[in-house]
Design a protein around this motif. Structure first.
Motif, mmCIF file in Angstrom:
data_model
loop_
_atom_site.group_PDB
_atom_site.id
_atom_site.type_symbol
_atom_site.label_atom_id
_atom_site.label_comp_id
_atom_site.label_asym_id
_atom_site.label_seq_id
_atom_site.Cartn_x
_atom_site.Cartn_y
_atom_site.Cartn_z
ATOM 1 N N ILE A 108 0.905 -1.379 -0.400
ATOM 2 C CA ILE A 108 0.241 0.138 -0.082
ATOM 3 C C ILE A 108 1.024 1.306 0.076
ATOM 4 O O ILE A 108 1.054 1.476 0.954
ATOM 5 C CB ILE A 108 -0.923 0.104 1.216
ATOM 6 N N ASN A 109 0.687 1.601 -1.163
ATOM 7 C CA ASN A 109 1.774 2.661 -1.184
ATOM 8 C C ASN A 109 1.443 4.130 -0.935
ATOM 9 O O ASN A 109 2.142 5.571 -1.059
ATOM 10 C CB ASN A 109 2.048 2.976 -2.637
ATOM 11 N N ASN A 110 -0.020 4.356 -0.292
ATOM 12 C CA ASN A 110 -0.387 5.509 0.097
ATOM 13 C C ASN A 110 -1.628 5.488 1.129
ATOM 14 O O ASN A 110 -2.467 6.128 1.400
ATOM 15 C CB ASN A 110 -1.442 6.216 -1.321
ATOM 16 N N MET A 111 -0.242 5.073 2.247
ATOM 17 C CA MET A 111 -1.394 4.879 3.553
ATOM 18 C C MET A 111 -1.267 6.449 4.119
ATOM 19 O O MET A 111 -0.399 7.529 3.471
ATOM 20 C CB MET A 111 -0.513 4.360 3.896
ATOM 21 N N ASP A 112 -2.541 6.824 4.973
ATOM 22 C CA ASP A 112 -2.342 8.079 5.043
ATOM 23 C C ASP A 112 -0.991 8.380 6.565
ATOM 24 O O ASP A 112 -1.020 7.202 7.259
ATOM 25 C CB ASP A 112 -3.247 8.740 6.332
ATOM 26 N N ALA A 113 -0.361 9.346 6.876
ATOM 27 C CA ALA A 113 0.750 9.735 6.908
ATOM 28 C C ALA A 113 -0.156 10.388 8.218
ATOM 29 O O ALA A 113 1.016 11.235 8.686
ATOM 30 C CB ALA A 113 1.591 10.846 6.491
ATOM 31 N N VAL A 114 -0.612 9.676 9.202
ATOM 32 C CA VAL A 114 -1.305 10.055 10.459
ATOM 33 C C VAL A 114 -0.930 10.091 11.641
ATOM 34 O O VAL A 114 -0.384 8.770 11.701
ATOM 35 C CB VAL A 114 -3.339 9.888 10.161
ATOM 36 N N LEU A 115 -0.918 10.845 12.597
ATOM 37 C CA LEU A 115 0.586 10.722 14.109
ATOM 38 C C LEU A 115 -1.194 10.237 14.751
ATOM 39 O O LEU A 115 -2.337 11.245 14.923
ATOM 40 C CB LEU A 115 1.020 11.063 14.010
ATOM 41 N N LEU A 116 -0.559 9.664 16.101
ATOM 42 C CA LEU A 116 -1.219 9.744 17.770
ATOM 43 C C LEU A 116 -2.431 10.905 17.707
ATOM 44 O O LEU A 116 -3.177 11.085 18.124
ATOM 45 C CB LEU A 116 -0.971 8.978 17.730
ATOM 46 N N ASP A 117 -0.905 11.855 17.649
ATOM 47 C CA ASP A 117 -1.046 13.381 17.788
ATOM 48 C C ASP A 117 -2.756 13.476 17.319
ATOM 49 O O ASP A 117 -3.337 14.635 17.721
ATOM 50 C CB ASP A 117 0.410 13.771 17.786
ATOM 51 N N ASP A 118 -2.725 13.907 15.924
ATOM 52 C CA ASP A 118 -4.095 13.825 15.189
ATOM 53 C C ASP A 118 -4.832 13.388 15.809
ATOM 54 O O ASP A 118 -5.822 14.030 14.790
ATOM 55 C CB ASP A 118 -3.575 13.980 13.717
ATOM 56 N N LEU A 119 -4.857 12.670 16.382
ATOM 57 C CA LEU A 119 -6.206 12.101 16.464
ATOM 58 C C LEU A 119 -6.965 12.672 18.164
ATOM 59 O O LEU A 119 -5.848 12.154 19.230
ATOM 60 C CB LEU A 119 -6.460 10.741 17.010
ATOM 61 N N ILE A 146 -6.434 8.237 27.142
ATOM 62 C CA ILE A 146 -6.247 6.879 28.102
ATOM 63 C C ILE A 146 -6.626 5.211 26.761
ATOM 64 O O ILE A 146 -5.875 4.120 26.845
ATOM 65 C CB ILE A 146 -8.068 6.368 28.751
ATOM 66 N N GLN A 147 -7.198 5.369 25.691
ATOM 67 C CA GLN A 147 -7.225 4.293 24.756
ATOM 68 C C GLN A 147 -6.098 4.509 24.025
ATOM 69 O O GLN A 147 -5.679 3.845 23.557
ATOM 70 C CB GLN A 147 -8.281 5.039 23.782
ATOM 71 N N LYS A 148 -5.552 5.300 23.154
ATOM 72 C CA LYS A 148 -4.237 5.240 22.441
ATOM 73 C C LYS A 148 -3.365 5.074 23.365
ATOM 74 O O LYS A 148 -2.591 4.127 22.986
ATOM 75 C CB LYS A 148 -4.366 7.352 22.367
ATOM 76 N N GLN A 149 -3.385 5.754 24.870
ATOM 77 C CA GLN A 149 -1.977 5.139 25.449
ATOM 78 C C GLN A 149 -2.030 3.332 26.070
ATOM 79 O O GLN A 149 -0.800 2.700 26.079
ATOM 80 C CB GLN A 149 -1.760 5.346 26.858
ATOM 81 N N LYS A 150 -3.485 1.972 26.254
ATOM 82 C CA LYS A 150 -3.328 1.718 25.910
ATOM 83 C C LYS A 150 -3.078 1.060 24.425
ATOM 84 O O LYS A 150 -2.225 -0.581 25.014
ATOM 85 C CB LYS A 150 -4.795 0.876 26.509
ATOM 86 N N LEU A 151 -2.948 1.102 23.184
ATOM 87 C CA LEU A 151 -3.396 0.697 22.496
ATOM 88 C C LEU A 151 -1.586 1.637 22.192
ATOM 89 O O LEU A 151 -0.189 -0.008 21.829
ATOM 90 C CB LEU A 151 -3.363 1.082 21.547
ATOM 91 N N VAL A 152 -0.531 2.161 22.333
ATOM 92 C CA VAL A 152 0.772 2.396 22.417
ATOM 93 C C VAL A 152 1.722 1.250 23.792
ATOM 94 O O VAL A 152 2.525 1.165 22.786
ATOM 95 C CB VAL A 152 1.167 3.574 22.844
ATOM 96 N N ILE A 202 -10.498 -2.392 23.745
ATOM 97 C CA ILE A 202 -10.118 -0.734 24.315
ATOM 98 C C ILE A 202 -11.502 -0.251 23.355
ATOM 99 O O ILE A 202 -12.148 -0.097 22.026
ATOM 100 C CB ILE A 202 -9.438 0.082 23.192
ATOM 101 N N SER A 203 -12.116 0.515 24.154
ATOM 102 C CA SER A 203 -13.693 0.951 23.923
ATOM 103 C C SER A 203 -13.375 2.516 23.187
ATOM 104 O O SER A 203 -13.179 3.557 23.450
ATOM 105 C CB SER A 203 -15.142 1.265 25.005
ATOM 106 N N TYR A 204 -14.256 3.167 21.942
ATOM 107 C CA TYR A 204 -14.175 3.977 21.494
ATOM 108 C C TYR A 204 -15.580 4.418 21.561
ATOM 109 O O TYR A 204 -16.439 4.158 20.683
ATOM 110 C CB TYR A 204 -13.422 4.475 20.698
ATOM 111 N N SER A 205 -15.992 4.993 22.557
ATOM 112 C CA SER A 205 -17.227 5.908 22.575
ATOM 113 C C SER A 205 -17.448 7.206 21.453
ATOM 114 O O SER A 205 -16.701 7.732 21.509
ATOM 115 C CB SER A 205 -17.914 6.659 23.776
ATOM 116 N N LYS A 206 -19.053 7.354 21.064
ATOM 117 C CA LYS A 206 -19.000 8.931 20.883
ATOM 118 C C LYS A 206 -18.485 10.136 21.162
ATOM 119 O O LYS A 206 -19.141 9.926 22.732
ATOM 120 C CB LYS A 206 -20.651 9.343 20.508
ATOM 121 N N PRO A 207 -17.973 10.485 21.199
ATOM 122 C CA PRO A 207 -17.133 12.093 22.065
ATOM 123 C C PRO A 207 -19.151 12.457 22.713
ATOM 124 O O PRO A 207 -20.080 12.670 21.705
ATOM 125 C CB PRO A 207 -16.716 12.869 21.182
#
Length: 436
Positions: free
Chosen positions: A202-213, A218-224, A374-379
């Motif tokens: 996949i040559n055009n994967m999004d260059a997104v970083l965790l800080d962009d979310l 808490i969810q990101k920390q568990k994943l990290v 890891i649960s991601y609920s609506k804001p």
């Protein structure tokens, strides 16, 4: 050139339609004098065109001939390069054989195209040696590949002899690996006509970083934490990210791959209908010197679908133990993955299923095989407005926070409700409008 290419040993198993093989054949005709000038020029131009296509796909620049030969070495999976990927270069007889190959490749690097250009009245090779590409859109090529090819190409150009050439290539193999897995972050699989599979980068994967979310700390920390343990060779768990749509589950996994790519993390995305190939996928990657996430997006199963049985066996329960360099990360809008009806809960209404409680337990057991959920609920509306204003500030939108929030409120009422995705869509709308 033909004689040099014919003497390659470890790197000599060339595909007949490859540029290097075809140029070798054409130069063999030239060197033997048995050729039709017009046909030879035409065939050489065809291979130069193919080389230019590769250069465009991967962002080559400066000396395209050197870039191509470097790319050839990077992509050559053979017993030597695969061993170097795992443990680096080591003393042995094979090194002497490979150093002879590198002496030949270095001669190809330094090849004098002057005589053939003079005799045939062409200048395409001279043009390739001083090429200035126009790169206006990064997504036209894989930037990771381009940077690595061009950096190693410069080192090989400066190598004084085959020993320095050898060291530069083997150091690269140890640092980055070899083949498509060494050069790319993410992959899909294609099914071949014979029932087998092939990996596709996949040559055009999004260059997104965790800080962009924004939010979901808490969810990101568990994943990290889980991913860091994995790339460090420690015990780690399969992960299920579940919850409302548009909350950043898929974005989190893409960001994780971007963040830990330099640590050897790779991702293979597969779809539900491809689960039957899971064993084949694992057998292909289990001995590579990378950490692989097998990624399943929007995972869920209807009552009649049985693909989840393949997944259960791979995650835990099959005869063959899952390799330590492979984890499964999945996202889903369903907490329990498999559709369940109220009738499933009632043993009395399932006369055809004598032990129906066992059936429902089998359905629910799949999610229990993910060690981390890891649960991601609506804001909330307040969190939604915070996401909107943060995204707007990053994008350089100069509207006041009050205007942004008022517009975001109107937007979500007609565009799917409150979510991070809705917030991003609203910002995209503003960026495309005249008044921001």
């Amino acid at each position: 050139m033909y004689q040099e290419i014919a003497q390659l040993l470890m790197y000599g198993d060339l595909e007949k339609d490859s540029i290097l093989y075809q140029l070798g054949e054409l130069f063999g005709k030239y060197e033997s004098g048995t050729y039709n000038r017009t046909e030879l020029v035409r065939d050489i131009n065809t291979q130069v065109k193919h080389l230019l296509k590769v250069a465009t796909d991967y962002g080559f620049d400066d000396n395209l001939w050197h870039n191509y030969l470097t790319f050839f070495l990077m992509m050559s999976e053979n017993p030597f390069s695969l061993t170097c990927e795992k443990v680096g270069a080591s003393d042995g007889t094979v090194n002497e054989l490979v150093q002879n190959d590198f002496r030949i490749v270095k001669a190809l690097f330094d090849y004098d195209f002057g005589p053939i250009e003079h005799d045939l009245g062409i200048n395409c090779f001279s043009r390739l040696s001083d090429y200035h590409a126009i790169h206006k859109k990064e997504l036209m090529y894989n930037k990771n590949v381009s940077e690595k090819v061009r950096a190693l190409s410069k080192k090989l150009e400066d190598a004084k002899d085959e020993k320095e050439f050898f060291d530069a290539v083997t150091d690269f193999y140890k640092a980055y690996g070899v083949g498509m897995f060494g050069l790319n972050k993410a992959f899909r699989i294609d099914e071949k006509a014979d029932g087998g599979i092939r990996f596709r980068a996949i040559n055009n994967m999004d260059a997104v970083l965790l800080d962009d979310l924004i939010g979901y700390e808490i969810q990101k920390q568990k994943l990290v934490e889980n991913t860091e343990a994995f790339v460090q060779g420690k015990k780690a768990n399969n992960v299920l990210l579940f919850g409302d749509s548009g909350t950043g589950k898929s974005t989190s996994i893409k960001a994780i791959v971007n963040q830990y790519y330099d640590d050897g993390l790779r991702m293979i995305e597969i779809y539900k209908h491809q689960f039957k190939h899971l064993s084949s996928i694992i057998s292909e990657i289990k001995n590579r010197n990378y950490r692989f996430i097998i990624y399943m997006d929007d995972l869920s199963f209807e009552e009649h679908e049985i693909e989840y049985k393949f997944l259960k066996a791979v995650i835990e329960g099959g005869v063959e133990t899952r390799p330590d360099n492979i984890l499964i990360y999945a996202t889903s809008n369903r907490r329990h993955l498999i559709k369940e009806s109220w009738n499933d809960r009632n043993d009395q209404d399932n006369a055809n299923d004598k032990h129906h409680s066992d059936t429902i337990e089998e359905k629910l057991s799949l999610v229990n095989r993910f060690g981390v959920t890891i649960s991601y609920s609506k804001p909330t509306q307040k969190e939604y407005f915070a996401i909107v204003t943060n995204l707007a500030h990053r994008a350089g939108i100069t509207m006041s926070d009050e205007e942004l929030c008022a517009g975001a409120n109107r937007w979500e009422l007609s565009h799917g409700g409150i979510s991070g995705r809705t917030a991003q869509q609203y910002i995209n709308y503003l960026l495309g409008a005249d008044e921001i």
